[in-house]
Design an enzyme around this catalytic site. Structure first.
Site, PDB file in Angstrom:
ATOM      1  CG  ASP A 178      -3.177   8.111  -1.505  1.00  0.00           C
ATOM      2  OD1 ASP A 178      -2.762   6.960  -1.716  1.00  0.00           O
ATOM      3  OD2 ASP A 178      -3.121   8.664  -0.388  1.00  0.00           O
ATOM      4  NE  ARG A 215       0.120   1.629   3.369  1.00  0.00           N
ATOM      5  CZ  ARG A 215       1.036   2.544   3.503  1.00  0.00           C
ATOM      6  NH1 ARG A 215       2.293   2.231   3.599  1.00  0.00           N
ATOM      7  NH2 ARG A 215       0.728   3.808   3.541  1.00  0.00           N
ATOM      8  N   GLY A 216       0.249   2.432  -0.147  1.00  0.00           N
ATOM      9  CA  GLY A 216       1.037   3.638  -0.359  1.00  0.00           C
ATOM     10  C   GLY A 216       1.105   3.873  -1.861  1.00  0.00           C
TER      11      GLY A 216
HETATM   12  O1  MRU Z   1      -4.596   3.155   2.092  1.00  0.00           O
HETATM   13  P1  MRU Z   1      -3.127   3.388   1.965  1.00  0.00           P
HETATM   14  O2  MRU Z   1      -2.337   2.877   3.123  1.00  0.00           O
HETATM   15  O3  MRU Z   1      -2.578   2.941   0.641  1.00  0.00           O
HETATM   16  O4  MRU Z   1      -2.987   5.002   1.988  1.00  0.00           O
HETATM   17  C1  MRU Z   1      -1.717   5.532   1.877  1.00  0.00           C
HETATM   18  C2  MRU Z   1      -1.673   7.009   2.036  1.00  0.00           C
HETATM   19  O5  MRU Z   1      -2.659   7.706   2.158  1.00  0.00           O
HETATM   20  C3  MRU Z   1      -0.303   7.640   1.934  1.00  0.00           C
HETATM   21  O6  MRU Z   1      -0.218   8.774   2.731  1.00  0.00           O
HETATM   22  C4  MRU Z   1      -0.055   8.026   0.486  1.00  0.00           C
HETATM   23  O7  MRU Z   1      -0.305   6.940  -0.341  1.00  0.00           O
HETATM   24  C5  MRU Z   1       1.349   8.513   0.262  1.00  0.00           C
HETATM   25  S1  MRU Z   1       2.491   7.248   0.328  1.00  0.00           S
HETATM   26  C6  MRU Z   1       3.956   7.961  -0.046  1.00  0.00           C
END
Ligand code: MRU
Length: 365
Positions: A248, A51-52
């Site tokens: 995102d 994720r991220g």
């Molecule tokens: O649901 P996730 O864990 O994928 O959400 C991730 C985030 O909101 C992060 O802050 C974003 O992707 C930036 S990662 C460098």
């Protein structure tokens, strides 16, 4: 200044196998999930094994390149591209908000269609699939470089004594290598600044408690875990110099989608006149949308809210609402720290400039 040792990468190739760090298992244990098959890759993104936003995009690129290798010997170039287009559509539907997913898929698909333009020979599929794999490796390296650039640009914004609040996990696991928001924190810390971090636990999946605390502890960067609803009190009673979060999807006007709870932080930061920074690579900017109202917000399973570590935290039969992201309007963002530099309002101008200039990646030694 200390040499930048990149952190744990979210993925690795072992022979022909794509192995992802299972981020659901940290900090309890470091396990790898085999995402070599197309189905397992799609599951890994949906279930948040990886994720991220940037790491999702990079994993998708590797996964699609592996799929191209599997499909290359099976059909004529036109049938091959039709099959790959269908796989790209399925992969792109795994999670809707992080634009990096589409960015990674488009990079690979554009490479394939360019390589196979006017091709009729099956053998050319194999060559195109090989090139796609090289593209995926290039994309990973670009993100490691862009993380470092973001870290350097962001470090220049931080005072030598600095208390930061961060939300979710925007570190090496989420961004490949150094991190975006955590990359800024790391660069400042390893530049000798006195940095300490308040880490939002980030309900309901606790990426802050599980992953950000783990990464900061690994680097011996002082960090304090807090509940998401403590931010206002902390800003009122504690010395907070800035908020740094990841992203995102960033619209052309600067409106930014990030983990749910980010908008709350931005409103509080503005009320307390505390700088609110977003850190993100250009692969997270969406030139196709003019403002945040067009960003699709993922809604995830209610049980992520109702259950914690398998235990219900409420009454039987309770219903829950679980939007995974929110949008912070550009007006609440003090600066966007990108891999091309620090962008300021009016963002429609600075973002267009940065996007137009994206090819000249800076190499940070
Ligand atoms: O649901 P996730 O864990 O994928 O959400 C991730 C985030 O909101 C992060 O802050 C974003 O992707 C930036 S990662 C460098």
């Amino acid at each position: 200044m200390m040499q930048m040792q990149i952190g744990l990468l979210p993925l690795k190739m072992e022979g022909q196998r794509l192995l992802l760090v299972d981020q659901r298992k940290l900090p309890g244990g470091l396990e790898y999930f085999d995402a070599t098959s197309f189905e397992d890759l799609c599951f890994a993104i949906t279930a948040m094994v990886v994720r991220g936003a940037p790491s999702i995009g990079v994993s998708a690129a590797f996964g699609l390149a592996l799929e191209a290798k599997r499909q290359a010997t099976m059909a004529s170039p036109s049938d091959f591209m039709a099959k790959m287009t269908e796989s790209a559509r399925i992969l792109n539907a795994t999670r809707p908000t992080a634009v990096n997913l589409r960015w990674g898929i488009d990079r690979i698909m554009n490479g394939l269609s360019t390589a196979l333009k006017n091709s009729t020979l099956e053998s050319e599929n194999v060559l195109a699939a090989k090139a796609a794999f090289a593209d995926a490796e290039q994309i990973l390296d670009e993100h490691i470089q862009s993380n470092k650039a973001i870290g350097e640009f962001g470090n220049q914004l931080l005072p030598s004594d600095c208390n930061v609040i961060t939300h979710c996990n925007a570190g090496s696991l989420a961004a490949c290598g150094w991190g975006t928001a955590l990359g800024v924190i790391r660069s400042a810390h390893f530049a000798g600044k006195n940095i300490s971090v308040f880490v939002d636990e980030t309900r309901p999946r606790n990426q802050g408690a599980n992953l950000t605390m783990w990464e900061l502890t690994e680097d011996k960067i002082p960090a304090t875990l807090v509940c998401d609803n403590m931010s206002g009190h902390i800003m009122l009673h504690k010395k907070v110099d800035c908020i740094i979060v990841g992203a995102d999807r960033i619209a052309l006007n600067g409106d930014t989608a990030n983990k749910i709870g980010t908008y709350n932080l931005a409103v509080l930061a503005n009320y307390h006149h505390i700088p609110f920074y977003v850190a993100a690579p250009l692969s997270t900017f969406d030139p196709g949308i003019s403002d945040g109202s067009m960003i699709p917000i993922e809604e995830r399973d209610e049980n992520e809210v109702i259950f914690q570590s398998g235990q219900s935290i409420t009454v039987p039969g309770a219903r829950a609402y679980n939007p995974a992201f929110d949008v912070t309007p550009a007006s609440l963002i003090s600066a966007i720290i990108s891999d091309r530099g620090v962008l300021r309002a009016p963002y429609s101008e600075s973002i267009s400039l940065a996007l137009a200039d994206k090819f000249g990646l800076i190499e940070i030694k």
